[in-house]
Design a protein around this motif. Structure first.
Motif, PDB file in Angstrom:
ATOM      1  N   VAL A 159      -0.920 -10.347  21.120  1.00 22.58           N
ATOM      2  CA  VAL A 159      -0.971 -10.452  19.455  1.00 22.58           C
ATOM      3  C   VAL A 159      -1.244  -8.941  18.942  1.00 22.58           C
ATOM      4  O   VAL A 159      -2.321  -8.122  19.271  1.00 22.58           O
ATOM      5  CB  VAL A 159      -2.057 -11.357  18.894  1.00 22.58           C
ATOM      6  N   GLY A 160      -0.309  -8.627  17.657  1.00 20.06           N
ATOM      7  CA  GLY A 160      -0.723  -7.265  17.112  1.00 20.06           C
ATOM      8  C   GLY A 160      -1.690  -7.558  15.999  1.00 20.06           C
ATOM      9  O   GLY A 160      -1.221  -8.449  15.105  1.00 20.06           O
ATOM     10  N   PHE A 161      -2.767  -6.987  15.794  1.00 20.31           N
ATOM     11  CA  PHE A 161      -3.549  -7.137  14.649  1.00 20.31           C
ATOM     12  C   PHE A 161      -3.232  -6.281  13.453  1.00 20.31           C
ATOM     13  O   PHE A 161      -2.932  -5.061  13.540  1.00 20.31           O
ATOM     14  CB  PHE A 161      -4.999  -6.607  14.918  1.00 20.31           C
ATOM     15  N   LEU A 162      -2.898  -6.980  12.113  1.00 20.50           N
ATOM     16  CA  LEU A 162      -2.640  -6.044  11.170  1.00 20.50           C
ATOM     17  C   LEU A 162      -3.517  -5.788  10.183  1.00 20.50           C
ATOM     18  O   LEU A 162      -4.209  -6.955   9.639  1.00 20.50           O
ATOM     19  CB  LEU A 162      -1.205  -6.816  10.332  1.00 20.50           C
ATOM     20  N   GLY A 163      -3.731  -4.682   9.454  1.00 15.73           N
ATOM     21  CA  GLY A 163      -4.548  -4.308   8.572  1.00 15.73           C
ATOM     22  C   GLY A 163      -3.991  -5.132   7.054  1.00 15.73           C
ATOM     23  O   GLY A 163      -2.718  -5.336   7.075  1.00 15.73           O
ATOM     24  N   LYS A 166      -0.743  -4.029   5.524  1.00 11.92           N
ATOM     25  CA  LYS A 166       0.611  -3.917   6.361  1.00 11.92           C
ATOM     26  C   LYS A 166       1.455  -4.784   6.082  1.00 11.92           C
ATOM     27  O   LYS A 166       2.687  -4.740   6.527  1.00 11.92           O
ATOM     28  CB  LYS A 166      -0.046  -3.820   7.784  1.00 11.92           C
ATOM     29  N   LEU A 167       1.132  -5.961   5.356  1.00 13.65           N
ATOM     30  CA  LEU A 167       2.123  -6.846   4.910  1.00 13.65           C
ATOM     31  C   LEU A 167       2.191  -7.053   3.417  1.00 13.65           C
ATOM     32  O   LEU A 167       1.020  -6.890   2.701  1.00 13.65           O
ATOM     33  CB  LEU A 167       1.975  -8.215   5.384  1.00 13.65           C
ATOM     34  N   SER A 168       3.061  -7.049   2.533  1.00 15.57           N
ATOM     35  CA  SER A 168       3.196  -7.111   1.149  1.00 15.57           C
ATOM     36  C   SER A 168       4.184  -8.013   0.577  1.00 15.57           C
ATOM     37  O   SER A 168       5.495  -8.092   1.247  1.00 15.57           O
ATOM     38  CB  SER A 168       3.556  -5.790   0.672  1.00 15.57           C
ATOM     39  N   ARG A 169       3.975  -8.496  -0.421  1.00 19.84           N
ATOM     40  CA  ARG A 169       5.050  -9.526  -1.162  1.00 19.84           C
ATOM     41  C   ARG A 169       6.161  -8.653  -1.785  1.00 19.84           C
ATOM     42  O   ARG A 169       7.147  -9.047  -2.210  1.00 19.84           O
ATOM     43  CB  ARG A 169       4.277 -10.253  -2.300  1.00 19.84           C
ATOM     44  N   ASP A 170       6.135  -7.158  -1.764  1.00 18.43           N
ATOM     45  CA  ASP A 170       7.288  -6.385  -2.302  1.00 18.43           C
ATOM     46  C   ASP A 170       8.120  -5.837  -1.002  1.00 18.43           C
ATOM     47  O   ASP A 170       8.876  -5.056  -1.560  1.00 18.43           O
ATOM     48  CB  ASP A 170       6.667  -5.331  -2.999  1.00 18.43           C
ATOM     49  N   SER A 171       7.851  -6.119   0.282  1.00 15.48           N
ATOM     50  CA  SER A 171       8.627  -5.692   1.235  1.00 15.48           C
ATOM     51  C   SER A 171       8.883  -6.468   2.405  1.00 15.48           C
ATOM     52  O   SER A 171       8.014  -7.198   2.618  1.00 15.48           O
ATOM     53  CB  SER A 171       8.029  -4.054   1.469  1.00 15.48           C
ATOM     54  N   ARG A 196     -10.304  -7.163   4.384  1.00 18.38           N
ATOM     55  CA  ARG A 196      -9.505  -6.296   3.767  1.00 18.38           C
ATOM     56  C   ARG A 196      -8.545  -7.273   2.841  1.00 18.38           C
ATOM     57  O   ARG A 196      -7.967  -8.083   3.328  1.00 18.38           O
ATOM     58  CB  ARG A 196      -8.751  -5.307   4.395  1.00 18.38           C
ATOM     59  N   PRO A 197      -8.620  -7.247   1.621  1.00 22.28           N
ATOM     60  CA  PRO A 197      -7.590  -7.990   0.621  1.00 22.28           C
ATOM     61  C   PRO A 197      -6.251  -7.633   1.096  1.00 22.28           C
ATOM     62  O   PRO A 197      -5.730  -6.642   1.492  1.00 22.28           O
ATOM     63  CB  PRO A 197      -7.988  -7.530  -0.748  1.00 22.28           C
ATOM     64  N   VAL A 198      -5.422  -8.827   0.743  1.00 26.13           N
ATOM     65  CA  VAL A 198      -4.060  -8.614   0.863  1.00 26.13           C
ATOM     66  C   VAL A 198      -3.453  -8.979  -0.345  1.00 26.13           C
ATOM     67  O   VAL A 198      -4.098  -9.606  -1.304  1.00 26.13           O
ATOM     68  CB  VAL A 198      -3.144  -9.591   1.948  1.00 26.13           C
ATOM     69  N   ASP A 199      -2.023  -8.477  -0.667  1.00 25.77           N
ATOM     70  CA  ASP A 199      -1.586  -8.755  -2.115  1.00 25.77           C
ATOM     71  C   ASP A 199      -0.899  -9.869  -2.025  1.00 25.77           C
ATOM     72  O   ASP A 199      -0.307 -10.316  -3.280  1.00 25.77           O
ATOM     73  CB  ASP A 199      -0.950  -7.393  -2.288  1.00 25.77           C
ATOM     74  N   PHE A 200      -0.750 -10.675  -1.096  1.00 24.39           N
ATOM     75  CA  PHE A 200       0.177 -12.094  -1.179  1.00 24.39           C
ATOM     76  C   PHE A 200      -0.778 -13.290  -1.105  1.00 24.39           C
ATOM     77  O   PHE A 200      -0.184 -14.321  -1.281  1.00 24.39           O
ATOM     78  CB  PHE A 200       1.103 -12.043  -0.019  1.00 24.39           C
TER      79      PHE A 200
END
Length: 316
Positions: A159-163, A166-171, A196-200
């Motif tokens: 499994v790859g761990f994403l900060g 690294k994922l966004s509602r815009d892309s 760490r907060p995420v934007d989605f």
């Protein structure tokens, strides 16, 4: 079959196609963890090998807090081993980040993590492995390792761990900032908002535990669905539903989608926590201090933020 990861690690490191291009960071003066301190493999649940890559330029207290969080919740997240991989200097240079004129040597970044006192028990227990290799060879090694264990009948996932950024509602997930397509042959991805907060997703206390707030759907992905906590079909009995609720209190509600724009359409698991902590000062802000702070206050300015501050200041 061996019931610890250690023999599989050694076998994968000796894979002919790697030609010695991958190693586990372990200074020659330090004894390697013995099999007695190697993580045991679980028979009755998945064993997750988690890859945590990054520039780590420089290693800072946010990175430390994330590693400690993953260790603290390793049982709930089914984590067997965490592989920390610092990008080679040439890769960092190509990213064109702010204040990128300062790039700590790879050997120094690894040395800082290895000598951070809070991480010593995790390294000695075999949970934290500092992986050294090229951008291609490190993921090939982890794939070989995973496949060796699966061949012996273990339930293992790479499994790859994403900060959180690294994922966004815009892309789409194959586009920047995540670029999941260049990770290589991982089975799944994990992202969480506790560190760490995420934007989605906006943290909130759900009105009822059975109906938590869903994340915003991501472009290029299937809709989010509840993960392992999806009721009777998965958990079956009351005791298991209780375990589900306990897991959600620890690491958040699990949501799952598939990245349709990435080859293989890998699963993305999101642990939606009711609270998001901040990693504090960013690596970019720390590099700004390195570039601009006068020598006489450099140590004082960096000390609250970076790991191995004495080593960093000496190198500067």
């Amino acid at each position: 079959a061996p019931n610890t990861i250690s023999p599989y690690l050694q076998a994968a490191l000796q894979h002919p196609s790697l030609s010695g291009t991958v190693s586990i960071y372990n200074p020659s003066f330090s004894p390697s963890p013995s099999p007695q301190t190697s993580p045991s493999l679980a028979h009755n649940k998945p064993n997750t090998l988690l890859l945590y890559p990054g520039s780590f330029n420089p290693p800072h207290v946010g990175h430390l807090a994330t590693i400690q969080y993953l260790y603290l919740h390793r049982q709930t997240l089914n984590l067997t081993t965490l592989f920390l991989f610092s990008d080679p200097s040439s890769t960092i240079l190509s990213k064109r980040k702010a204040h990128n004129s300062i790039i700590l040597p790879l050997s120094l970044r690894n040395e800082i993590f290895y000598n951070t006192p809070e991480l010593t028990p995790l390294i000695q227990a075999g949970f934290l492995q500092i992986l050294v290799g090229t951008m291609d060879s490190h993921i090939q090694f982890l794939r070989y390792l995973t496949d060796l264990m699966v061949k012996d009948g273990w339930d293992v996932k790479l499994v790859g761990f994403l900060g959180g950024d690294k994922l966004s509602r815009d892309s789409k997930p194959d586009e920047k900032p995540g670029e999941l397509g260049i990770w290589g042959p991982v089975d799944e991805f994990l992202i969480l908002n506790a560190r760490r907060p995420v934007d989605f997703y906006t943290p909130s206390t759900p009105s009822t535990p059975s109906n938590p707030l869903a994340p915003e759907n991501l472009p290029g992905c299937t809709k989010w669905e509840r993960g392992r906590g999806t009721g009777d079909n998965f958990w079956g009995v009351e005791a298991e539903r209780g375990a589900e609720r306990e897991a959600e209190r620890e690491v958040g509600v699990e949501w799952v989608c598939r990245a349709l724009s990435v080859e293989g359409e890998p699963i993305i698991r999101f642990q939606a926590n009711g609270e998001s902590m901040s990693d504090g000062v960013s690596s970019t802000a720390i590099r700004k201090i390195m570039c601009e702070a006068p020598n006489e206050i450099l140590h004082e300015e960096l000390a609250p933020h970076v790991l191995g501050v004495d080593m960093v200041v000496e190198w500067l």
